[in-house]
Design an enzyme around this catalytic site. Sequence first.
Site, mmCIF file in Angstrom:
data_model
loop_
_atom_site.group_PDB
_atom_site.id
_atom_site.type_symbol
_atom_site.label_atom_id
_atom_site.label_comp_id
_atom_site.label_asym_id
_atom_site.label_seq_id
_atom_site.Cartn_x
_atom_site.Cartn_y
_atom_site.Cartn_z
ATOM 1 N N HIS A 118 0.813 -1.222 0.000
ATOM 2 C CA HIS A 118 0.000 0.000 0.000
ATOM 3 C C HIS A 118 0.850 1.278 0.000
ATOM 4 O O HIS A 118 1.545 1.553 0.966
ATOM 5 C CB HIS A 118 -0.902 0.022 1.242
ATOM 6 C CG HIS A 118 -1.613 -1.264 1.488
ATOM 7 N ND1 HIS A 118 -2.638 -1.711 0.678
ATOM 8 C CD2 HIS A 118 -1.445 -2.225 2.429
ATOM 9 C CE1 HIS A 118 -3.075 -2.885 1.121
ATOM 10 N NE2 HIS A 118 -2.371 -3.226 2.186
ATOM 11 N N LYS A 178 4.258 -7.494 14.872
ATOM 12 C CA LYS A 178 3.437 -7.240 13.695
ATOM 13 C C LYS A 178 2.006 -7.707 13.968
ATOM 14 O O LYS A 178 1.098 -6.914 14.133
ATOM 15 C CB LYS A 178 4.025 -7.938 12.451
ATOM 16 C CG LYS A 178 3.529 -7.350 11.118
ATOM 17 C CD LYS A 178 2.150 -7.888 10.769
ATOM 18 C CE LYS A 178 1.536 -7.242 9.551
ATOM 19 N NZ LYS A 178 0.184 -7.754 9.281
ATOM 20 N N ASN A 206 -2.280 -5.812 13.115
ATOM 21 C CA ASN A 206 -3.576 -6.446 12.874
ATOM 22 C C ASN A 206 -4.612 -6.046 13.930
ATOM 23 O O ASN A 206 -5.776 -5.814 13.610
ATOM 24 C CB ASN A 206 -3.440 -7.975 12.870
ATOM 25 C CG ASN A 206 -2.404 -8.463 11.863
ATOM 26 O OD1 ASN A 206 -1.600 -7.680 11.364
ATOM 27 N ND2 ASN A 206 -2.417 -9.746 11.563
#
Lengths: 481, 481, 481, 481
Positions: free
Chosen positions: C62, C235, C240
Amino acid sequence: MNAVARTFSTEGDYKVADISLADWGRKELDIAEHEMPGLMSIRKQYAATTPLKGVRVTGSLHMTIQTAVLIETLKDIGADVRWASCNIFSTQDHAAAAIAATGTPVFAWKGETLEEYWDCTLDALTFTLADGTLTGPELVVDDGGDVTLLIHKGYELEQGDDSWVNSASGSHEEQVIKNLLKRVASERPGYWTRVVKDWKGVSEETTTGVHRLYQLAEKGQLLVPAINVNDSVTKSKFDNLYGCRESLADGLKRALDVMLAGKVAVVCGYGDVGKGSAASLRAYGARVIVTEIDPICALQAAMEGFEVTTVEDTLGRADIYVTTTGNKDIITLAHMQAMKDQAIVCNIGHFDNEIQVDALYASGAVKTNIKPQVDKFTFANGNSIFLLAEGRLVNLGCATGHPSFVMSNSFSNQTLAQIDLWANKDAYEAKVYILPKKLDEEVARLHLEKIGVKLTRLTTEQADYLGVSTDGPYKPEHYRY
Amino acid sequence: MNAVARTFSTEGDYKVADISLADWGRKELDIAEHEMPGLMSIRKQYAATTPLKGVRVTGSLHMTIQTAVLIETLKDIGADVRWASCNIFSTQDHAAAAIAATGTPVFAWKGETLEEYWDCTLDALTFTLADGTLTGPELVVDDGGDVTLLIHKGYELEQGDDSWVNSASGSHEEQVIKNLLKRVASERPGYWTRVVKDWKGVSEETTTGVHRLYQLAEKGQLLVPAINVNDSVTKSKFDNLYGCRESLADGLKRALDVMLAGKVAVVCGYGDVGKGSAASLRAYGARVIVTEIDPICALQAAMEGFEVTTVEDTLGRADIYVTTTGNKDIITLAHMQAMKDQAIVCNIGHFDNEIQVDALYASGAVKTNIKPQVDKFTFANGNSIFLLAEGRLVNLGCATGHPSFVMSNSFSNQTLAQIDLWANKDAYEAKVYILPKKLDEEVARLHLEKIGVKLTRLTTEQADYLGVSTDGPYKPEHYRY
Amino acid sequence: MNAVARTFSTEGDYKVADISLADWGRKELDIAEHEMPGLMSIRKQYAATTPLKGVRVTGSLHMTIQTAVLIETLKDIGADVRWASCNIFSTQDHAAAAIAATGTPVFAWKGETLEEYWDCTLDALTFTLADGTLTGPELVVDDGGDVTLLIHKGYELEQGDDSWVNSASGSHEEQVIKNLLKRVASERPGYWTRVVKDWKGVSEETTTGVHRLYQLAEKGQLLVPAINVNDSVTKSKFDNLYGCRESLADGLKRALDVMLAGKVAVVCGYGDVGKGSAASLRAYGARVIVTEIDPICALQAAMEGFEVTTVEDTLGRADIYVTTTGNKDIITLAHMQAMKDQAIVCNIGHFDNEIQVDALYASGAVKTNIKPQVDKFTFANGNSIFLLAEGRLVNLGCATGHPSFVMSNSFSNQTLAQIDLWANKDAYEAKVYILPKKLDEEVARLHLEKIGVKLTRLTTEQADYLGVSTDGPYKPEHYRY
Amino acid sequence: MNAVARTFSTEGDYKVADISLADWGRKELDIAEHEMPGLMSIRKQYAATTPLKGVRVTGSLHMTIQTAVLIETLKDIGADVRWASCNIFSTQDHAAAAIAATGTPVFAWKGETLEEYWDCTLDALTFTLADGTLTGPELVVDDGGDVTLLIHKGYELEQGDDSWVNSASGSHEEQVIKNLLKRVASERPGYWTRVVKDWKGVSEETTTGVHRLYQLAEKGQLLVPAINVNDSVTKSKFDNLYGCRESLADGLKRALDVMLAGKVAVVCGYGDVGKGSAASLRAYGARVIVTEIDPICALQAAMEGFEVTTVEDTLGRADIYVTTTGNKDIITLAHMQAMKDQAIVCNIGHFDNEIQVDALYASGAVKTNIKPQVDKFTFANGNSIFLLAEGRLVNLGCATGHPSFVMSNSFSNQTLAQIDLWANKDAYEAKVYILPKKLDEEVARLHLEKIGVKLTRLTTEQADYLGVSTDGPYKPEHYRY
């Protein structure tokens, strides 16, 4: 855990479960004093002037450790105090013992019968003058209005109106009161008239009791000035809300050690008590459903993410029911019969009639006592429910009520109300008053330092901009907090 | 993202940024109608009777999609409406375009200068009679009181008192208003007197505007009856609280995309706006510190687990500052100079003077515009702060304000107030009124079905027990919710 | 808000929407750097040694402001970088412009067609050697595995296996990829074989991409060593969970300005993404229902007080649907047709096939575009639903994705993985590796100071008692945090 | 509440406080069975096959109501069980009585001395064969590893290594164990060798006990196969987290009735126990500060909005300290001496050495016993602290431990582990095993129906897409939940 043959400690002008618990009670009183900065500060402030010097005060309020600190505060500022509990299960026996041991007459133990309860209330009312004459209090600290009720009804009878005492009773308790009044009428003729002559006021603690006072006042039957302590912000928005947020789960846990996470819990009513109850149960991971009659409170509950529906809609899927309404017949017998097996039913509102306890007893359901204040009722369909504290206040019946810090707010209001009533005994009319906002703010202020709060102070320019004084009050009367 | 040479759409009796946005605005209006059941229900209920038939109404209220639904509701029940925004940044240009496209005069765009803003207000005030005479509204919908202020000050001047318009101004905006009044005085002699003659009432939306009204009433200077809509429970306890709980974070996110978790955020003030703001920031994982001047609100904040201290105590450790007070000089220049590098400063209270914006501009700090409504100021010490929406309402300046559903509550109150003012125009005095609790409950009721709430209904026995009607109102006037 | 004739800025070796946005992008990059202490610290630490000096790196991730900081970090430590986005809607055009303006080849804009998307991916893959030979990256930063897929499939074709490219396609996108590969086969013979020869490794960001890598490895088809960045604690348990907790509501708000309080929201899946999503929606006052296939995650949801049931059970009563599963067909066409009028449907899991978007398009429902990334579909029964970001990631399509601070954790892992892959290019096999716990702890450590965390340090005695080093790692490998 | 001369019920092969409490215990066991669907389901499933038929099982695990249900489950599936508690304060006397009354040998009461505790452990270990030979268990259910320790140390001594029993002891308890082993050595020569010969395995419940097992296994000293039950997801992510979220506040409330709202509480450690503790205290309105050594856990705490700092930094401002670490010397004597007056200190981690209790006793601080498990220590500076449960587990010492539902998860794992150990007694090596994910999911599944959870089922297409079976397991081994 079995029923024990009951013995009492009654060596002096008191009746408590066991006077030998006084030492333990005193240790807990010492601890509580640290958690009740409002009362301790009032003691200090009025130590010299003793504004209630020699005033006869009757209290009818849960005889807990926190109340013991209130009692000693009233005594410190001069009052002559007699005390009873306002709930048959709410007394902490070590607290009562500690108070009795200091020579203050107290009539209260955990697990009174209704007959005993009303006898205790009468004992707490009955002062003896130096000449032996029996008289009553000059001021009353009331919680639920039982003392106020007794005096009003006794006085009514002595005024010649015996319609009520001779009417049919809607409940066992009502009959107990009538029997008591008849007995007093025969044993102490003219007593209530003497009591009323000296009575100067009452301060009342709860929504329900306050409601009764407004009704009396509206009918022109209120005999004395009354202060509505319940609607001080530092009472209703603290005791009712934050108190229940702490003590509801405490009652449930001590009663049944039940896991709250994952359970579906129904909170009937979303007033301050309901708000505190719902918040607590959700925080434990319960899924909370709210029932409401008031569209505004219902919309508040919805905005907080609660499902809002009727009790009927929850039957068979909910595990826990908590009534918080101050109304009656919230949980009916039919509801209980249709509940999920092992559902828990309890009340943290006011009276036990929020749940149809009488109907449950009469229903033929098999009652098994698990331990004091915890009963299982098994219905014909094989399902059982647990009823806590016989439908009376679960936090006081199954645990120890609200913690000290929040009660210090309520009791500071009570104490200031007592001082105010006495100071204005000649000025006040037989109406219901509320403490001025300034005092409300003062009660809050007394509790800030203990928890490390640092207030900002308005500059004169800012105060002028708002049109208030730098010292408060800061809000208009209609402000809702 | 650079400044654009400004063009307007002014083909009809309106002035908006771009009339071609009308289609998009209409689509969002359609969506909003589904989220505003209160307004839609009022439309239906009064469709036949059109209680405001032909009544000239001026609105001064953030020209958003939600307000567009309010405007069309007022029109549906008969009103002749003209509108301006009440904040230079709060207009949603597609909403304004959609309204303009229907022929309703609207004067509003996002990013007005103060001169443009007050000209728009005057335009919204100015109705033209069939004979060409300029006159004013019969009713005013106000938010912050700017229309009310303008009429009162204009009338004062025409009554011969020019002391205010000729006095020194404390702010640039004050001078803009004075200049406008002088211009009107020369261009439209006798105008304000004509306006006041027909003016029948104002309903006011905000804490600040209401406060001004009470001050006017106390001094006996209020010219018309006013309804305090802000203090309807379904306004102040919903819009102020739940609205801000949704829109504060929205403003922060659209402005700076900042991670809120782990940040230290200072919320100045713990009224309803502060309560909503603090709850939202905490839910994101920010550590929230509250500042308060009122000991009761401070104690509430502490009971919710917030640290309560002064702004000074937070300098150097806090990342985000939000003012919610309705007071001035909450965040001073000295505060900003001592903040942590990259601190974010914004206001969701009322006026931009909660933050010393003027002093900041004059301080020599280097201003870098990041994007519209987001400015960085770098101080001599090398540290920077971000100021959002130039200190004006961050939720309206940097996002789109409160969501439709909560505004439907506020605007239902507004609409009912307008109807009430007109119906009682001969009965009401020039005082500040509050809508009866019954209407407050009705507003709530209109919003329940949309979100699936199922109310419980009192039995007659229960209602009698409580001493209320089964249809409400259910609570005493002093109840705080 | 209407479709605009698309123009691009393509003056250099890049393709972005509008190069003139570079200045604005740079300002936001400056802000983001303050929020990304992990990356900034890595820059400092490796400034001298430049461990990726001259290494060709292709990124498919992204193209946001945060990614721009990652790109500049990779460049700072020596890499030769080319970049594409990994989602047709996720590019922030000012971020892409800022990167392009520095001379780094970037191929990305918000709102690509699928054909454009895969062309961009190929452009990002295509390095030109000094002699004009086209070649590929030595390292790949992947998010979702598209670059990895393209190389593997291209190589497979060049190895003579054309079964896949000639097979029937299950989706339009699949066919787009096949067409691209055929075109490359004809235009650049032997290209993929050259690419694979130099390719040394890939680090992958998401659950889905990692899952693909393990599948390739199990079948023995993985061509290079891979590092599973997703399963670093810093991570998956941060990006998330906490990322979605911030960005889901942001996407919903920017798309539809909808009130979340009081709504019923269904979160499909209760993994980390679902946990963050559910927590956020509840905090706004939505009533959240969770759907799950995994009994452990279902029990977790229940312990947090969420109702857990199937999508079918919620139809007609839920207002918002969010998919978070990484699986397909979670919300079917039949579901959408049976939803409450004006229900909102969006995906924050991985691919758009979580929702049956293709079936929706083919269903005959009338599509109305409200604004970019917001479409209304009206069914024959008159009900409508809103589909956000065409079923692709709502936080990136309708807002700006996760905030910088949490992405700094993820991207620090990515950067350390790239360094590790290169350092061990001769040692690692074509397997999937996880970063050592020590590095995971280091990533966390780099982010503590920024938010004022003060760690406690083990004494030697305590470390010995636990059997760990005072410097960590502190937990066994199977610890779940 | 005073110390009572201790009497025991020892009529059979048991030693409990009062066998007459058996009826009450049985009633609570009946209630608990409804809350423990996992265990009840296992009973049903294995009723016919009785996989532990005749197997000698020793349990060392808090002798609570929940454990009683576990014991009866083990018996139902065939085991020959003897039991002791694993904590001197954790026994519920009515639970022990109920078990003793059924003829199962149990040796446990609330408030054992350390000597009594280890004697009980030995009694629970000691089976008598038909011929009168003393032997030991074939399987052990351990919690904290005390039975495992005793057997290993006893065996070591019999193998001729007396270095440990003759070494200097670091604590009183260590010396008690050594004395016991010496006594056994003299009274039962060769006993431990016989025990080890028949011993087939141990399943262990806690982080600490598991840690000890891994250490033994690493040194090659582990004598039997062990199953690490703690690291089943349905244990560590439920019991440790949700159990403590319910029982910490319960312990604090029953001990001191303290108001938690507004207090500053320090939670030392942010593992699963710390996470549950911090969540609970915050939900009550306490302001929670976390201390951590692990940067990842510290960052998690910060993302949840907790202040993270050192214990030293909190001295003088915190009211409550809770240790949750499994490490030692977390709260030192110096810390306690510097705490705010009336601070509360307790441990919900594992051993009492998390707090320097021995140093406190030796410090000269004046100890006042308030009630069982609640002691006040007053320092020379006049300040006091409250130490709960003498530094042992506050939830078990001051309340009744975790509620039944969450323990049903843990104990289902224990039971499945026992069955697995016996089934694989010839296959397993002397290593530490974890239950397969499939069983973990099964344990969760057994608990869903009770709380009304409705699982979604994967279609075959979806399962294929994910590459898993429709019946699970659904996640890779490294998944963290």
